[in-house]
Design a protein around this motif. Structure first.
Motif, PDB file in Angstrom:
ATOM      1  N   VAL A 183       0.836  -1.203   0.000  1.00 60.15           N
ATOM      2  CA  VAL A 183       0.000   0.000   0.000  1.00 60.15           C
ATOM      3  C   VAL A 183       0.869   1.251   0.000  1.00 60.15           C
ATOM      4  CG1 VAL A 183      -1.672   1.329   1.359  1.00 60.15           C
ATOM      5  CG2 VAL A 183      -1.973  -1.148   1.085  1.00 60.15           C
ATOM      6  N   LYS A 184       1.949   1.241   0.760  1.00 61.49           N
ATOM      7  CA  LYS A 184       2.860   2.387   0.814  1.00 61.49           C
ATOM      8  C   LYS A 184       3.471   2.674  -0.547  1.00 61.49           C
ATOM      9  CE  LYS A 184       6.756   4.209   3.470  1.00 61.49           C
ATOM     10  NZ  LYS A 184       7.733   3.929   4.563  1.00 61.49           N
ATOM     11  N   ASN A 185       3.585   1.629  -1.367  1.00 59.21           N
ATOM     12  CA  ASN A 185       4.167   1.795  -2.697  1.00 59.21           C
ATOM     13  C   ASN A 185       3.111   1.995  -3.779  1.00 59.21           C
ATOM     14  OD1 ASN A 185       7.316   1.263  -2.747  1.00 59.21           O
ATOM     15  ND2 ASN A 185       6.444  -0.072  -1.171  1.00 59.21           N
ATOM     16  N   GLY A 186       1.899   2.347  -3.369  1.00 55.92           N
ATOM     17  CA  GLY A 186       0.888   2.763  -4.333  1.00 55.92           C
ATOM     18  C   GLY A 186      -0.104   1.707  -4.779  1.00 55.92           C
ATOM     19  N   VAL A 187      -0.028   0.492  -4.217  1.00 59.89           N
ATOM     20  CA  VAL A 187      -0.977  -0.553  -4.600  1.00 59.89           C
ATOM     21  C   VAL A 187      -2.287  -0.329  -3.860  1.00 59.89           C
ATOM     22  CG1 VAL A 187      -1.410  -3.044  -4.669  1.00 59.89           C
ATOM     23  CG2 VAL A 187       0.912  -2.160  -4.984  1.00 59.89           C
ATOM     24  N   SER A 188      -3.410  -0.535  -4.538  1.00 59.90           N
ATOM     25  CA  SER A 188      -4.723  -0.394  -3.907  1.00 59.90           C
ATOM     26  C   SER A 188      -4.874  -1.405  -2.768  1.00 59.90           C
ATOM     27  CB  SER A 188      -5.824  -0.621  -4.941  1.00 59.90           C
ATOM     28  OG  SER A 188      -7.069  -0.872  -4.322  1.00 59.90           O
ATOM     29  N   LEU A 189      -5.368  -0.944  -1.617  1.00 58.70           N
ATOM     30  CA  LEU A 189      -5.563  -1.849  -0.488  1.00 58.70           C
ATOM     31  C   LEU A 189      -6.527  -2.972  -0.838  1.00 58.70           C
ATOM     32  CD1 LEU A 189      -5.184  -2.636   2.467  1.00 58.70           C
ATOM     33  CD2 LEU A 189      -6.998  -1.014   3.077  1.00 58.70           C
ATOM     34  N   THR A 190      -7.610  -2.642  -1.518  1.00 61.09           N
ATOM     35  CA  THR A 190      -8.579  -3.677  -1.907  1.00 61.09           C
ATOM     36  C   THR A 190      -7.940  -4.716  -2.801  1.00 61.09           C
ATOM     37  OG1 THR A 190     -10.407  -2.104  -1.747  1.00 61.09           O
ATOM     38  CG2 THR A 190     -10.797  -4.108  -3.029  1.00 61.09           C
ATOM     39  N   HIS A 191      -7.182  -4.267  -3.776  1.00 60.66           N
ATOM     40  CA  HIS A 191      -6.570  -5.201  -4.731  1.00 60.66           C
ATOM     41  C   HIS A 191      -5.554  -6.114  -4.048  1.00 60.66           C
ATOM     42  CE1 HIS A 191      -7.580  -2.305  -8.303  1.00 60.66           C
ATOM     43  NE2 HIS A 191      -8.628  -2.972  -7.862  1.00 60.66           N
ATOM     44  N   ILE A 192      -4.714  -5.547  -3.195  1.00 63.47           N
ATOM     45  CA  ILE A 192      -3.689  -6.382  -2.561  1.00 63.47           C
ATOM     46  C   ILE A 192      -4.318  -7.374  -1.595  1.00 63.47           C
ATOM     47  CG2 ILE A 192      -3.176  -4.797  -0.658  1.00 63.47           C
ATOM     48  CD1 ILE A 192      -0.709  -7.057  -2.586  1.00 63.47           C
ATOM     49  N   LEU A 193      -5.403  -7.004  -0.921  1.00 63.42           N
ATOM     50  CA  LEU A 193      -6.069  -7.939  -0.022  1.00 63.42           C
ATOM     51  C   LEU A 193      -6.756  -9.062  -0.801  1.00 63.42           C
ATOM     52  CD1 LEU A 193      -7.625  -5.600   2.715  1.00 63.42           C
ATOM     53  CD2 LEU A 193      -5.674  -7.151   2.953  1.00 63.42           C
ATOM     54  N   VAL A 194      -7.343  -8.724  -1.944  1.00 60.00           N
ATOM     55  CA  VAL A 194      -7.965  -9.759  -2.777  1.00 60.00           C
ATOM     56  C   VAL A 194      -6.913 -10.753  -3.265  1.00 60.00           C
ATOM     57  CG1 VAL A 194      -9.088 -10.185  -5.005  1.00 60.00           C
ATOM     58  CG2 VAL A 194      -9.963  -8.395  -3.495  1.00 60.00           C
ATOM     59  N   ILE A 195      -5.788 -10.232  -3.741  1.00 52.88           N
ATOM     60  CA  ILE A 195      -4.717 -11.109  -4.230  1.00 52.88           C
ATOM     61  C   ILE A 195      -4.169 -11.964  -3.094  1.00 52.88           C
ATOM     62  CG2 ILE A 195      -2.370 -11.128  -5.156  1.00 52.88           C
ATOM     63  CD1 ILE A 195      -3.145  -8.549  -6.695  1.00 52.88           C
ATOM     64  N   ASN A 196      -3.918 -11.335  -1.948  1.00 51.27           N
ATOM     65  CA  ASN A 196      -3.414 -12.054  -0.782  1.00 51.27           C
ATOM     66  C   ASN A 196      -4.345 -13.190  -0.397  1.00 51.27           C
ATOM     67  OD1 ASN A 196      -3.405 -12.509   2.254  1.00 51.27           O
ATOM     68  ND2 ASN A 196      -1.558 -11.267   2.073  1.00 51.27           N
ATOM     69  N   CYS A 197      -5.625 -12.885  -0.328  1.00 53.30           N
ATOM     70  CA  CYS A 197      -6.636 -13.871   0.061  1.00 53.30           C
ATOM     71  C   CYS A 197      -6.668 -15.037  -0.922  1.00 53.30           C
ATOM     72  CB  CYS A 197      -7.992 -13.163   0.125  1.00 53.30           C
ATOM     73  SG  CYS A 197      -9.394 -14.246   0.393  1.00 53.30           S
ATOM     74  N   ALA A 198      -6.731 -14.734  -2.216  1.00 52.99           N
ATOM     75  CA  ALA A 198      -6.834 -15.786  -3.232  1.00 52.99           C
ATOM     76  C   ALA A 198      -5.599 -16.670  -3.247  1.00 52.99           C
ATOM     77  CB  ALA A 198      -7.058 -15.152  -4.607  1.00 52.99           C
ATOM     78  N   VAL A 199      -4.439 -16.071  -3.145  1.00 49.96           N
ATOM     79  CA  VAL A 199      -3.192 -16.841  -3.254  1.00 49.96           C
ATOM     80  C   VAL A 199      -2.970 -17.727  -2.038  1.00 49.96           C
ATOM     81  CG1 VAL A 199      -0.676 -16.643  -3.308  1.00 49.96           C
ATOM     82  CG2 VAL A 199      -2.072 -15.215  -4.815  1.00 49.96           C
ATOM     83  N   PHE A 200      -3.056 -17.148  -0.839  1.00 53.94           N
ATOM     84  CA  PHE A 200      -2.641 -17.906   0.341  1.00 53.94           C
ATOM     85  C   PHE A 200      -3.687 -18.905   0.814  1.00 53.94           C
ATOM     86  CE2 PHE A 200       0.451 -14.479   0.413  1.00 53.94           C
ATOM     87  CZ  PHE A 200       1.605 -15.194   0.672  1.00 53.94           C
ATOM     88  N   PHE A 201      -4.979 -18.634   0.634  1.00 52.19           N
ATOM     89  CA  PHE A 201      -5.975 -19.656   0.945  1.00 52.19           C
ATOM     90  C   PHE A 201      -5.857 -20.827  -0.026  1.00 52.19           C
ATOM     91  CE2 PHE A 201      -8.726 -16.452   3.302  1.00 52.19           C
ATOM     92  CZ  PHE A 201      -8.553 -17.068   4.519  1.00 52.19           C
ATOM     93  N   THR A 202      -5.570 -20.524  -1.299  1.00 55.05           N
ATOM     94  CA  THR A 202      -5.394 -21.607  -2.280  1.00 55.05           C
ATOM     95  C   THR A 202      -4.171 -22.453  -1.941  1.00 55.05           C
ATOM     96  OG1 THR A 202      -6.431 -20.294  -4.022  1.00 55.05           O
ATOM     97  CG2 THR A 202      -5.046 -22.140  -4.710  1.00 55.05           C
ATOM     98  N   ILE A 203      -3.051 -21.794  -1.600  1.00 54.51           N
ATOM     99  CA  ILE A 203      -1.845 -22.533  -1.222  1.00 54.51           C
ATOM    100  C   ILE A 203      -2.126 -23.429  -0.016  1.00 54.51           C
ATOM    101  CG2 ILE A 203       0.470 -22.297  -0.230  1.00 54.51           C
ATOM    102  CD1 ILE A 203       0.811 -19.790  -1.940  1.00 54.51           C
ATOM    103  N   SER A 204      -2.833 -22.902   0.969  1.00 54.00           N
ATOM    104  CA  SER A 204      -3.142 -23.692   2.163  1.00 54.00           C
ATOM    105  C   SER A 204      -3.996 -24.906   1.814  1.00 54.00           C
ATOM    106  CB  SER A 204      -3.858 -22.815   3.190  1.00 54.00           C
ATOM    107  OG  SER A 204      -4.110 -23.538   4.374  1.00 54.00           O
ATOM    108  N   GLY A 205      -5.002 -24.706   0.960  1.00 56.90           N
ATOM    109  CA  GLY A 205      -5.844 -25.830   0.556  1.00 56.90           C
ATOM    110  C   GLY A 205      -5.053 -26.901  -0.166  1.00 56.90           C
ATOM    111  N   VAL A 206      -4.136 -26.485  -1.047  1.00 54.04           N
ATOM    112  CA  VAL A 206      -3.307 -27.445  -1.775  1.00 54.04           C
ATOM    113  C   VAL A 206      -2.400 -28.213  -0.810  1.00 54.04           C
ATOM    114  CG1 VAL A 206      -1.416 -27.646  -3.439  1.00 54.04           C
ATOM    115  CG2 VAL A 206      -3.371 -26.164  -3.944  1.00 54.04           C
ATOM    116  N   LEU A 207      -1.815 -27.518   0.153  1.00 54.92           N
ATOM    117  CA  LEU A 207      -0.913 -28.177   1.114  1.00 54.92           C
ATOM    118  C   LEU A 207      -1.663 -29.181   1.985  1.00 54.92           C
ATOM    119  CD1 LEU A 207       1.286 -25.131   2.186  1.00 54.92           C
ATOM    120  CD2 LEU A 207       1.999 -27.081   0.794  1.00 54.92           C
ATOM    121  N   PHE A 208      -2.870 -28.827   2.414  1.00 52.95           N
ATOM    122  CA  PHE A 208      -3.657 -29.785   3.191  1.00 52.95           C
ATOM    123  C   PHE A 208      -4.001 -31.008   2.346  1.00 52.95           C
ATOM    124  CE2 PHE A 208      -4.908 -26.437   6.396  1.00 52.95           C
ATOM    125  CZ  PHE A 208      -4.457 -27.137   7.500  1.00 52.95           C
TER     126      PHE A 208
END
Length: 277
Positions: A183-208
């Motif tokens: 966010v400090k480097n100009g990325v939209s808070l909404t966009h970075i949270l959406v990306i974070n959510c999609a990536v890390f929940f998917t990784i967790s599901g795959v690992l389980f």
């Protein structure tokens, strides 16, 4: 046991020195998978919950006094229901592998709800989606704790849990920090949270799911926790579970099931211990 099959000396025991039990735990692929899966979901959850107040202030112009009580009640109620229902549903499954399906479910199903929370056009809809995200998202906790007890040798159970909790918390805390840097480097808070959510929940599901595949050899043969004194498994000291008129064939099958469970568990612990010998 030592390398030659004899008893391990005290200096070689997993509990002897920290470097020994670190090597034992980190040498177990199953343990690493469950810690990595929990850490990944913590990255997503800590990021969401840590930045949610700022998100509502920026995107919906909601003050903390309006946002805080609503979301606090939603998380308290939905989280408690989710954790309780996860344990209850898990106990209905007979095999380890089928129980881990619940962990995968609790990572992948909440993901679209969280994305909806971030993209909802008005706050009331966003609050409602938080409830559905939370009520499906905490189901994995009881199952993963039970899996740790199965995976980790009893002599290292407390240490295994400590490292699991410390690692997932430490790595999870990196999530909000990374979001802040973006966010400090100009990325939209909404966009970075959406990306974070999609990536890390998917990784967790795959690992389980990878953990489930690792444990399939156990799950194909035995139930999760058969014991002599648990009537739910129809076993007592004579294999009859307190029932009258149980045939010898049923008794033999029950006792064979218990022996298979013990053999598999002993093999799993031996495989873990082999990594530091």
């Amino acid at each position: 046991r030592g390398k030659e099959g004899g008893e391990a000396v005290s200096g070689d025991r997993p509990e002897g020195k920290p470097k020994h039990w670190f090597r034992v735990l980190l040498g177990s692929r199953r343990y690493v998978l469950i810690v990595a899966a929990a850490s990944s979901t913590m990255v997503a959850r800590f990021s969401l919950l840590g930045w949610l107040a700022t998100f509502y202030r920026l995107e919906h112009n909601l003050p903390a006094t309006e946002f805080g009580p609503r979301v606090g009640v939603i998380i308290m109620v939905a989280g408690a229901i989710s954790a309780f229902s996860g344990g209850t549903v898990s106990d209905k499954f007979k095999t380890v592998a089928s129980r881990i399906h619940l962990c995968t479910f609790s990572q992948l199903v909440p993901m679209p709800f969280w994305i909806g929370v971030l993209l909802a056009p008005e706050p009331n809809l966003s609050f409602a989606l938080i409830f559905f995200a939370m009520i499906t998202g905490d189901m994995y906790m009881g199952v993963s704790a039970a899996m740790l007890q199965r995976i980790v040798d009893p002599s290292m159970a407390a240490r295994g849990n400590q490292i699991y909790l410390a690692t997932s918390t430490l790595l999870g805390s990196c999530g909000p920090l990374a979001v802040g840097i973006a966010v400090k480097n100009g990325v939209s808070l909404t966009h970075i949270l959406v990306i974070n959510c999609a990536v890390f929940f998917t990784i967790s599901g795959v690992l389980f799911n990878l953990l489930r595949l690792e444990l399939m050899g156990d799950a194909e043969a035995v139930d999760e926790v058969p014991s002599f004194d648990n009537p739910a498994f129809g076993l007592d000291r004579e294999g009859r579970g307190g029932e009258e008129g149980v045939s010898d064939g049923v008794v033999a099958e029950r006792m064979a099931r218990l022996r298979r469970y013990r053999d598999v568990k002993a093999s799993a612990h031996a495989a873990v211990n082999e990594s530091y010998m």
